[in-house]
Design a protein around this motif. Structure first.
Motif, PDB file in Angstrom:
ATOM      1  N   ALA B  25      -2.661   3.008  -2.050  1.00  0.00           N
ATOM      2  CA  ALA B  25      -1.732   3.453  -1.019  1.00  0.00           C
ATOM      3  C   ALA B  25      -2.476   4.118   0.140  1.00  0.00           C
ATOM      4  O   ALA B  25      -2.109   3.995   1.306  1.00  0.00           O
ATOM      5  CB  ALA B  25      -0.726   4.423  -1.609  1.00  0.00           C
ATOM      6  N   ASP B  26      -3.606   4.761  -0.241  1.00  0.00           N
ATOM      7  CA  ASP B  26      -4.386   5.473   0.754  1.00  0.00           C
ATOM      8  C   ASP B  26      -4.884   4.536   1.853  1.00  0.00           C
ATOM      9  O   ASP B  26      -4.838   4.865   3.028  1.00  0.00           O
ATOM     10  CB  ASP B  26      -5.573   6.138   0.049  1.00  0.00           C
ATOM     11  N   SER B  27      -5.367   3.341   1.441  1.00  0.00           N
ATOM     12  CA  SER B  27      -5.936   2.430   2.421  1.00  0.00           C
ATOM     13  C   SER B  27      -4.866   1.830   3.326  1.00  0.00           C
ATOM     14  O   SER B  27      -5.171   1.373   4.418  1.00  0.00           O
ATOM     15  CB  SER B  27      -6.706   1.314   1.737  1.00  0.00           C
ATOM     16  N   ARG B 245     -11.740  -3.980   0.963  1.00  0.00           N
ATOM     17  CA  ARG B 245     -11.064  -5.259   1.137  1.00  0.00           C
ATOM     18  C   ARG B 245     -12.100  -6.351   1.111  1.00  0.00           C
ATOM     19  O   ARG B 245     -13.252  -6.156   1.497  1.00  0.00           O
ATOM     20  CB  ARG B 245     -10.277  -5.294   2.456  1.00  0.00           C
ATOM     21  N   THR B 246     -11.709  -7.522   0.681  1.00  0.00           N
ATOM     22  CA  THR B 246     -12.655  -8.629   0.566  1.00  0.00           C
ATOM     23  C   THR B 246     -12.026  -9.879   1.134  1.00  0.00           C
ATOM     24  O   THR B 246     -10.842 -10.162   0.895  1.00  0.00           O
ATOM     25  CB  THR B 246     -13.039  -8.860  -0.915  1.00  0.00           C
ATOM     26  N   TYR B 257      -7.819 -13.301   1.622  1.00  0.00           N
ATOM     27  CA  TYR B 257      -8.213 -11.997   2.126  1.00  0.00           C
ATOM     28  C   TYR B 257      -7.229 -10.989   1.568  1.00  0.00           C
ATOM     29  O   TYR B 257      -6.027 -11.106   1.778  1.00  0.00           O
ATOM     30  CB  TYR B 257      -8.173 -12.018   3.657  1.00  0.00           C
ATOM     31  N   ALA B 258      -7.757 -10.009   0.837  1.00  0.00           N
ATOM     32  CA  ALA B 258      -6.853  -9.044   0.214  1.00  0.00           C
ATOM     33  C   ALA B 258      -7.654  -7.821  -0.213  1.00  0.00           C
ATOM     34  O   ALA B 258      -8.868  -7.744   0.023  1.00  0.00           O
ATOM     35  CB  ALA B 258      -6.170  -9.678  -0.990  1.00  0.00           C
ATOM     36  N   ASP B 259      -6.993  -6.879  -0.874  1.00  0.00           N
ATOM     37  CA  ASP B 259      -7.698  -5.759  -1.479  1.00  0.00           C
ATOM     38  C   ASP B 259      -8.748  -6.299  -2.423  1.00  0.00           C
ATOM     39  O   ASP B 259      -8.525  -7.309  -3.110  1.00  0.00           O
ATOM     40  CB  ASP B 259      -6.727  -4.926  -2.342  1.00  0.00           C
ATOM     41  N   PHE B 264     -10.597  -9.742  -6.995  1.00  0.00           N
ATOM     42  CA  PHE B 264     -11.395  -9.899  -8.209  1.00  0.00           C
ATOM     43  C   PHE B 264     -10.551  -9.976  -9.476  1.00  0.00           C
ATOM     44  O   PHE B 264     -10.946 -10.617 -10.439  1.00  0.00           O
ATOM     45  CB  PHE B 264     -12.432  -8.765  -8.317  1.00  0.00           C
ATOM     46  N   MET B 265      -9.398  -9.321  -9.478  1.00  0.00           N
ATOM     47  CA  MET B 265      -8.599  -9.301 -10.704  1.00  0.00           C
ATOM     48  C   MET B 265      -7.516 -10.366 -10.717  1.00  0.00           C
ATOM     49  O   MET B 265      -7.307 -11.031 -11.708  1.00  0.00           O
ATOM     50  CB  MET B 265      -7.959  -7.915 -10.903  1.00  0.00           C
TER      51      MET B 265
END
Lengths: 531, 281
Positions: B25-27, B245-246, B257-259, B264-265
């Motif tokens: 939530a912070d990001s 983010r990657t 493109y996402a967190d 990765f998960m």
């Protein structure tokens, strides 16, 4: 089967052999041989240079010995005194030209009137010129006598050599038949020794007549500036007279049998200011005029070629578009393909003339040495040599710039540097040692260049008059390379002149060696600093 | 190695750093700083980037991953217009906006842009000058020459790059005398000396050993509070460890493109999943 005992693969050497060497070893030997040839050739050249040059100093020593023994040294003291007087006469003549110019140009007198006004001056300078006559006659007589002695001594030396050669060839009788004249040196020197008291008288009269000329009524000078020059003339004459006792002392203490030290033959070469060959009087082999000439010409060439070559390299390597690169690079590299004799020809026919015409433009008269007197001089040769050095400097400097890692430039750009900032702060410092060695190799090229200097340097064997300051560069010079090319064809093999040229060659060799050594040292440091 | 074993390893290897991260939530509160829209990019006739659209948030670490030749470095170099140095490179379509300024507009001062967007390269490239001169280079370009100011910046930058204690006694030795990892941190110090907003890192650890790599990654973590960081990496663990983010690129296209955690998960794209799980690349 016996083969079944062996392993499945062959480990014996079964390769074909030639003279006991395998193919690989042959090829290695071939490459090694090629490399060895380079080393051998350099060695041979060095040995040859030194072998041919080494005899010079011994010969030069005997050359100076004859100079002393035959009495030429004695007469030279007198000749110098005479020459100094001639210089003073020339000073007066120069002054006359100035006064004449003043009369015609400032006062508007006609030529006849001007000459009329100068009658008093002319009488004065005739009187001054006449004072030297007794000395001149004496010098003439003594010169005859000592040259005769010298010739006899040299003939004898030749005959000794001839006899030795005949003896070596086995012709003993013929060798004995070679007449060697006994020279009575004491008798030959008699006129010189007898002249000593006479000289005392002549000198006294000479000084007295000079003083009487000075004491006589001086011709009036039209301006203060010319008056000052005339006063200066008086001072010069007084100094000249003051020098008389020194000459007298030199004559009285002259000892024909005093041995010549070995170092004298070295110093007379290294610090000798005269290169005088095939002279009726005395040959001198002093490298200084040639060395000065070479250095001056190289200096001019470098001053022009370094900004041109390095600047062009920076532009082509860093700033030019591909199209510009494709035009500029071949052009500059093509300059090095022009035969230097063609460049020299161009220098005589076009550049020398152009420099002379340009130097006559009034608005350029502030440039020291302009207008140039001689069409061919150190400046002309230097400008052309610059053309020869530019391709070398350009190509090597461009290589050095090319070798600056791209990463340095990128890092600089990424920090917000402009193209020029990057070039000046990063690329040039990183390539600096490469650029310096490029300049040194360009210098090596210039120092060794022969044809251009032979054709365009003016070939006057004298140290230029540096009292004129930077204008000395517009005087003709001769160079070390030029003198070898010019004189090597006409010397007796094995003679002193021949050997002297080889020693000049050795000096050149060492200069080139030093320059190349420095260039390599600097490049090595450069490789390390780039990492 | 079979895909199965990799899948088993993945969670244990990747989980701890991701677990350490603050709540997602912070990001979300971070604003978009770089906005890439519909970007097409060519090298001569070759299209290197196809229709890339991407929003990079402020003060976060964004990682670009993907196999060699996928365009991730090209995109990174578009962000400070380093591609301008290549004659045949050109942006054909689309925009890149940094704080709402289209950096490919003709009136943009590239020099000013590069001061704002610093860069660290794959191979450490300190100038062949002293450490001090390396750091002050960017400031001197801007005309700063007051010794006190330069000294202050050198210390601040070197502390910022966690290099101060190691080199404070030899600031006037050549930057090339440092070890590989120190050189790379020197390059980071050099980049932050001009106080950019964004730091681009083009595979900054690919030439470093694991210990030096760990130090640089630590540093990236610390720098995040002050700078927006975009990092290109070949090393997926590195992306997982230090990015928020990657973006995954493949053949010049942005695939996903996402967190980082999501990528990765729970990647939504099959190619992404295949890449992050090591099945190709």
């Amino acid at each position: 089967m016996p083969d079944s005992d062996r392993p499945a693969f062959a480990i014996r050497k079964t390769r074909t052999r030639f003279l006991g060497l395998t193919m690989d070893e042959c090829i290695q030997a071939f490459f090694g041989g090629n490399a060895l040839v380079a080393v051998l050739v350099l060695g041979l050249i060095t040995v040859f240079l030194f072998r041919e040059g080494s005899g010079f100093f011994k010969q030069n020593q005997s050359n100076i010995e004859v100079y002393r023994t035959a009495g030429l040294e004695y007469v030279d003291h007198l000749k110098r005194q005479e020459a100094d007087h001639t210089a003073l006469t020339r000073y007066l003549f120069d002054l006359r030209v100035r006064v004449f110019k003043h009369h015609t140009e400032v006062e508007g007198a006609t030529l006849g009137e001007a000459n009329q006004q100068l009658i008093a001056f002319d009488d004065y300078s005739y009187d001054f010129g006449d004072t030297v006559e007794p000395l001149r006659e004496a010098v003439y007589d003594l010169s005859e006598s000592v040259t005769a002695t010298k010739t006899r001594m040299l003939v004898n030396e030749d005959r000794l050599v001839e006899r030795q050669q005949l003896r070596d060839a086995g012709a003993v009788e013929a060798a004995e038949a070679v007449v060697i004249e006994e020279i009575d040196l004491v008798a030959a020197r008699q006129p010189l020794l007898a002249f000593r008291p006479v000289y005392g008288q002549i000198n006294g009269q000479f000084a007295a007549s000079l003083l009487s000329v000075l004491a006589a009524e001086a011709p009036a000078m039209p301006t203060a500036e010319l008056e000052a020059r005339f006063t200066r003339f008086h001072e010069l004459v007084e100094q000249y007279i003051d020098g008389f006792p020194t000459v007298e002392a030199a004559l009285n203490t002259w000892d024909p049998n005093e041995p010549i030290p070995t170092w004298k033959s070295w110093t007379s070469f290294i610090t000798g200011e005269r290169w005088l060959t095939a002279s009726f009087w005395q040959d001198w082999y002093g490298v200084l005029p040639l060395l000065t000439g070479s250095l001056m010409v190289s200096m001019v060439a470098l001053i022009i070629a370094v900004p041109l070559g390095v600047g062009a390299a920076i532009y082509v390597n860093q700033l030019a578009s591909v199209r510009e690169q494709n035009i500029i690079k071949p052009c500059i590299e093509f300059i090095s393909a022009i035969p230097s004799v063609v460049l020299g020809f161009f220098g005589i026919a076009v550049l020398g003339q152009a420099i002379r015409i340009i130097s006559q433009w009034d608005w350029l008269s502030w440039v020291p040495g302009f207008p140039v007197v001689e069409r061919l001089n150190a400046l002309t040769a230097g400008v052309l040599l610059a053309l020869i050095a530019v391709p070398t400097i350009f190509t090597l400097a461009e290589d050095a710039l090319q070798n600056v890692p791209r990463a340095f430039k990128e890092a600089s750009f990424a920090l917000g540097a402009t193209k020029l900032q990057t070039i000046i702060r990063i690329v040039i410092p990183a390539a600096l040692s490469g650029i310096i060695s490029a300049v040194l190799l360009g210098l090596g090229r210039v120092v060794g260049e022969t044809m251009v200097v032979l054709l365009c340097a003016g070939n006057r064997i004298a140290i230029p008059d540096f009292t004129t300051g930077i204008a000395a560069f517009t005087q003709p010079v001769h160079t070390m390379t030029g003198i070898i090319a010019q004189e090597m064809g006409e010397v007796v093999q094995g003679g002193i002149h021949y050997r002297a040229l080889f020693v000049v060659g050795i000096v050149l060799f060492f200069i080139a060696l030093f320059i190349n050594f420095m260039a390599q040292k600097i490049v090595q440091r450069y490789r390390i600093s780039i990492g | 190695m079979s895909a199965h074993t990799l899948m088993e390893i993945t969670p244990t290897t990747f989980a701890p750093p991701i677990a350490d991260k603050p709540a997602q939530a912070d990001s979300e509160v971070h604003q978009t700083l770089i906005d890439i829209a519909n970007l097409d990019f060519f090298y001569g006739e070759t299209k290197a980037l196809h229709d890339i659209s991407l929003k990079i948030p402020e003060k976060e670490v964004t990682a670009f991953i993907g196999p060699s030749g996928c365009g991730k470095s090209t995109l990174l170099r578009c962000l400070n217009r380093m591609n301008d140095l290549i004659d045949i490179a050109r942006v054909d379509r689309g925009t890149i906006r940094i704080r709402d300024i289209d950096i490919y507009q003709p009136d943009v001062d590239v020099i000013e842009l590069r001061k704002r967007v610093g860069m660290v390269f794959q191979k450490s490239n300190p100038f062949p000058k002293s450490i001090y001169e390396n750091i002050t280079y960017g400031l001197r370009l801007q005309g700063v020459s007051a010794k006190s100011r330069l000294d202050e910046v050198v210390e601040r930058s070197l502390r910022g790059a966690a290099l101060w204690d190691e080199v404070k006694d030899r600031l006037h030795e050549s930057g090339l005398s440092l070890s590989g990892g120190q050189q790379q941190r020197l390059c980071i110090a050099r980049a932050i000396a001009v106080e950019p907003e964004i730091i681009l890192m083009d595979e900054p650890c690919s030439a470093l050993d694991p210990i030096a790599t760990a130090r640089v990654e630590e540093l990236i973590h610390e720098l995040k509070s002050k700078y927006t960081i975009v990092i290109v990496t070949h090393n997926m663990q590195q992306a997982a460890r230090c990015s928020d983010r990657t973006a995954f690129f493949y053949l010049g296209r942005l695939v996903e493109y996402a967190d980082t955690q999501t990528i990765f998960m729970k990647p939504s794209d099959a190619q992404t999943e295949a890449y992050v799980s090591g099945r190709f690349g």
